[in-house]
Scaffold this motif. Structure first.
Motif, PDB file in Angstrom:
ATOM      1  N   LEU A  51     -14.471  -6.624  -6.379  1.00 41.26           N
ATOM      2  CA  LEU A  51     -13.394  -5.807  -5.820  1.00 41.26           C
ATOM      3  C   LEU A  51     -12.212  -6.673  -5.408  1.00 41.26           C
ATOM      4  N   GLN A  52     -12.501  -7.778  -4.753  1.00 42.88           N
ATOM      5  CA  GLN A  52     -11.437  -8.682  -4.327  1.00 42.88           C
ATOM      6  C   GLN A  52     -10.660  -9.197  -5.538  1.00 42.88           C
ATOM      7  N   GLU A  53     -11.350  -9.557  -6.592  1.00 40.71           N
ATOM      8  CA  GLU A  53     -10.704 -10.064  -7.804  1.00 40.71           C
ATOM      9  C   GLU A  53      -9.807  -9.002  -8.440  1.00 40.71           C
ATOM     10  N   VAL A  54     -10.300  -7.776  -8.523  1.00 36.90           N
ATOM     11  CA  VAL A  54      -9.504  -6.698  -9.113  1.00 36.90           C
ATOM     12  C   VAL A  54      -8.256  -6.437  -8.279  1.00 36.90           C
ATOM     13  N   LEU A  55      -8.421  -6.381  -6.963  1.00 32.50           N
ATOM     14  CA  LEU A  55      -7.260  -6.151  -6.097  1.00 32.50           C
ATOM     15  C   LEU A  55      -6.235  -7.266  -6.239  1.00 32.50           C
ATOM     16  N   GLU A  56      -6.715  -8.501  -6.347  1.00 31.63           N
ATOM     17  CA  GLU A  56      -5.787  -9.629  -6.531  1.00 31.63           C
ATOM     18  C   GLU A  56      -5.050  -9.519  -7.858  1.00 31.63           C
ATOM     19  N   ARG A  57      -5.760  -9.166  -8.937  1.00 34.40           N
ATOM     20  CA  ARG A  57      -5.113  -9.039 -10.248  1.00 34.40           C
ATOM     21  C   ARG A  57      -4.052  -7.945 -10.245  1.00 34.40           C
ATOM     22  N   CYS A  58      -4.266  -6.929  -9.411  1.00 35.38           N
ATOM     23  CA  CYS A  58      -3.321  -5.809  -9.354  1.00 35.38           C
ATOM     24  C   CYS A  58      -2.238  -6.020  -8.304  1.00 35.38           C
ATOM     25  N   GLY A  59      -2.235  -7.194  -7.666  1.00 37.43           N
ATOM     26  CA  GLY A  59      -1.238  -7.472  -6.641  1.00 37.43           C
ATOM     27  C   GLY A  59      -1.499  -6.719  -5.344  1.00 37.43           C
ATOM     28  N   LEU A  60      -2.735  -6.313  -5.129  1.00 40.79           N
ATOM     29  CA  LEU A  60      -3.082  -5.534  -3.940  1.00 40.79           C
ATOM     30  C   LEU A  60      -4.059  -6.277  -3.037  1.00 40.79           C
ATOM     31  N   GLU A  61      -3.995  -7.612  -3.047  1.00 47.92           N
ATOM     32  CA  GLU A  61      -4.960  -8.400  -2.285  1.00 47.92           C
ATOM     33  C   GLU A  61      -4.938  -8.093  -0.793  1.00 47.92           C
ATOM     34  N   ASP A  62      -3.820  -7.583  -0.290  1.00 51.00           N
ATOM     35  CA  ASP A  62      -3.744  -7.253   1.132  1.00 51.00           C
ATOM     36  C   ASP A  62      -4.624  -6.057   1.496  1.00 51.00           C
ATOM     37  N   LEU A  63      -5.119  -5.329   0.499  1.00 52.71           N
ATOM     38  CA  LEU A  63      -5.993  -4.181   0.762  1.00 52.71           C
ATOM     39  C   LEU A  63      -7.439  -4.599   0.993  1.00 52.71           C
ATOM     40  N   PHE A  64      -7.809  -5.799   0.536  1.00 54.63           N
ATOM     41  CA  PHE A  64      -9.187  -6.257   0.710  1.00 54.63           C
ATOM     42  C   PHE A  64      -9.446  -6.500   2.191  1.00 54.63           C
ATOM     43  N   GLY A  65     -10.475  -5.878   2.710  1.00 52.54           N
ATOM     44  CA  GLY A  65     -10.795  -6.006   4.123  1.00 52.54           C
ATOM     45  C   GLY A  65      -9.971  -5.090   5.010  1.00 52.54           C
ATOM     46  N   ASN A  66      -9.216  -4.185   4.406  1.00 54.30           N
ATOM     47  CA  ASN A  66      -8.386  -3.252   5.160  1.00 54.30           C
ATOM     48  C   ASN A  66      -8.706  -1.839   4.671  1.00 54.30           C
ATOM     49  N   PRO A  67      -9.838  -1.277   5.135  1.00 52.34           N
ATOM     50  CA  PRO A  67     -10.284   0.012   4.594  1.00 52.34           C
ATOM     51  C   PRO A  67      -9.292   1.150   4.772  1.00 52.34           C
ATOM     52  N   SER A  68      -8.541   1.169   5.867  1.00 52.80           N
ATOM     53  CA  SER A  68      -7.609   2.286   6.050  1.00 52.80           C
ATOM     54  C   SER A  68      -6.468   2.210   5.038  1.00 52.80           C
ATOM     55  N   ALA A  69      -5.981   1.009   4.742  1.00 56.30           N
ATOM     56  CA  ALA A  69      -4.928   0.867   3.733  1.00 56.30           C
ATOM     57  C   ALA A  69      -5.470   1.196   2.349  1.00 56.30           C
ATOM     58  N   LEU A  70      -6.693   0.761   2.056  1.00 56.28           N
ATOM     59  CA  LEU A  70      -7.313   1.053   0.764  1.00 56.28           C
ATOM     60  C   LEU A  70      -7.517   2.557   0.603  1.00 56.28           C
ATOM     61  N   GLU A  71      -7.959   3.207   1.674  1.00 53.68           N
ATOM     62  CA  GLU A  71      -8.133   4.655   1.629  1.00 53.68           C
ATOM     63  C   GLU A  71      -6.798   5.356   1.374  1.00 53.68           C
ATOM     64  N   GLY A  72      -5.725   4.830   1.956  1.00 54.42           N
ATOM     65  CA  GLY A  72      -4.406   5.411   1.726  1.00 54.42           C
ATOM     66  C   GLY A  72      -4.002   5.335   0.264  1.00 54.42           C
ATOM     67  N   VAL A  73      -4.278   4.196  -0.373  1.00 56.95           N
ATOM     68  CA  VAL A  73      -3.960   4.048  -1.805  1.00 56.95           C
ATOM     69  C   VAL A  73      -4.765   5.048  -2.621  1.00 56.95           C
ATOM     70  N   PHE A  74      -6.070   5.147  -2.319  1.00 56.87           N
ATOM     71  CA  PHE A  74      -6.916   6.086  -3.062  1.00 56.87           C
ATOM     72  C   PHE A  74      -6.487   7.534  -2.816  1.00 56.87           C
ATOM     73  N   SER A  75      -6.083   7.832  -1.601  1.00 55.06           N
ATOM     74  CA  SER A  75      -5.628   9.178  -1.275  1.00 55.06           C
ATOM     75  C   SER A  75      -4.381   9.532  -2.084  1.00 55.06           C
ATOM     76  N   HIS A  76      -3.434   8.593  -2.171  1.00 51.85           N
ATOM     77  CA  HIS A  76      -2.235   8.832  -2.980  1.00 51.85           C
ATOM     78  C   HIS A  76      -2.588   8.980  -4.446  1.00 51.85           C
ATOM     79  N   HIS A  77      -3.508   8.143  -4.927  1.00 49.68           N
ATOM     80  CA  HIS A  77      -3.929   8.235  -6.328  1.00 49.68           C
ATOM     81  C   HIS A  77      -4.527   9.618  -6.606  1.00 49.68           C
ATOM     82  N   CYS A  78      -5.374  10.096  -5.695  1.00 50.95           N
ATOM     83  CA  CYS A  78      -5.990  11.417  -5.887  1.00 50.95           C
ATOM     84  C   CYS A  78      -4.943  12.521  -5.918  1.00 50.95           C
ATOM     85  N   ALA A  79      -3.934  12.425  -5.056  1.00 47.24           N
ATOM     86  CA  ALA A  79      -2.870  13.430  -5.033  1.00 47.24           C
ATOM     87  C   ALA A  79      -2.083  13.408  -6.336  1.00 47.24           C
ATOM     88  N   ILE A  80      -1.793  12.222  -6.832  1.00 43.85           N
ATOM     89  CA  ILE A  80      -1.068  12.099  -8.102  1.00 43.85           C
ATOM     90  C   ILE A  80      -1.919  12.637  -9.243  1.00 43.85           C
TER      91      ILE A  80
END
Length: 98
Positions: A51-80
């Motif tokens: 997971l950490q590697e994928v987030l880093e490749r996508c430029g989202l490394e700041d989401l690793f270890g930050n469940p609320s921010a990660l949930e926000g990204v997934f929530s937006h993805h689901c809405a889209i």
């Protein structure tokens, strides 16, 4: 390896201290059952590393270890995705070749 532990008191003491530290961390996380299932512990560690590697490749490394921010990204993805599905384009988000 473990063979030297029986003849090296300092190595044995260090090994026991590390094992106790690992046990404390797992118990603190409510994962003490993994003490008896090292294969599952390894699987979870690999999944976290993946997971950490994928987030880093996508430029989202700041989401690793930050469940609320990660949930926000997934929530937006689901809405889209729902919006795409409503107009008949849901396949576009599920098919990377589309």
């Amino acid at each position: 390896g473990l063979g030297t532990l029986s003849s090296d008191a300092k190595a044995l003491q260090s090994f026991i201290a590390r094992a106790a530290d690992v046990e404390e961390v797992l118990r603190g996380l409510g994962l003490e059952h993994l003490l008896d299932d090292p294969q599952e512990l390894g699987r979870l560690l690999c999944a976290g590393m993946d997971l950490q590697e994928v987030l880093e490749r996508c430029g989202l490394e700041d989401l690793f270890g930050n469940p609320s921010a990660l949930e926000g990204v997934f929530s937006h993805h689901c809405a889209i995705k729902r919006a795409f599905e409503e107009v008949g384009l849901g396949d576009l988000l599920g098919d990377v070749s589309a």
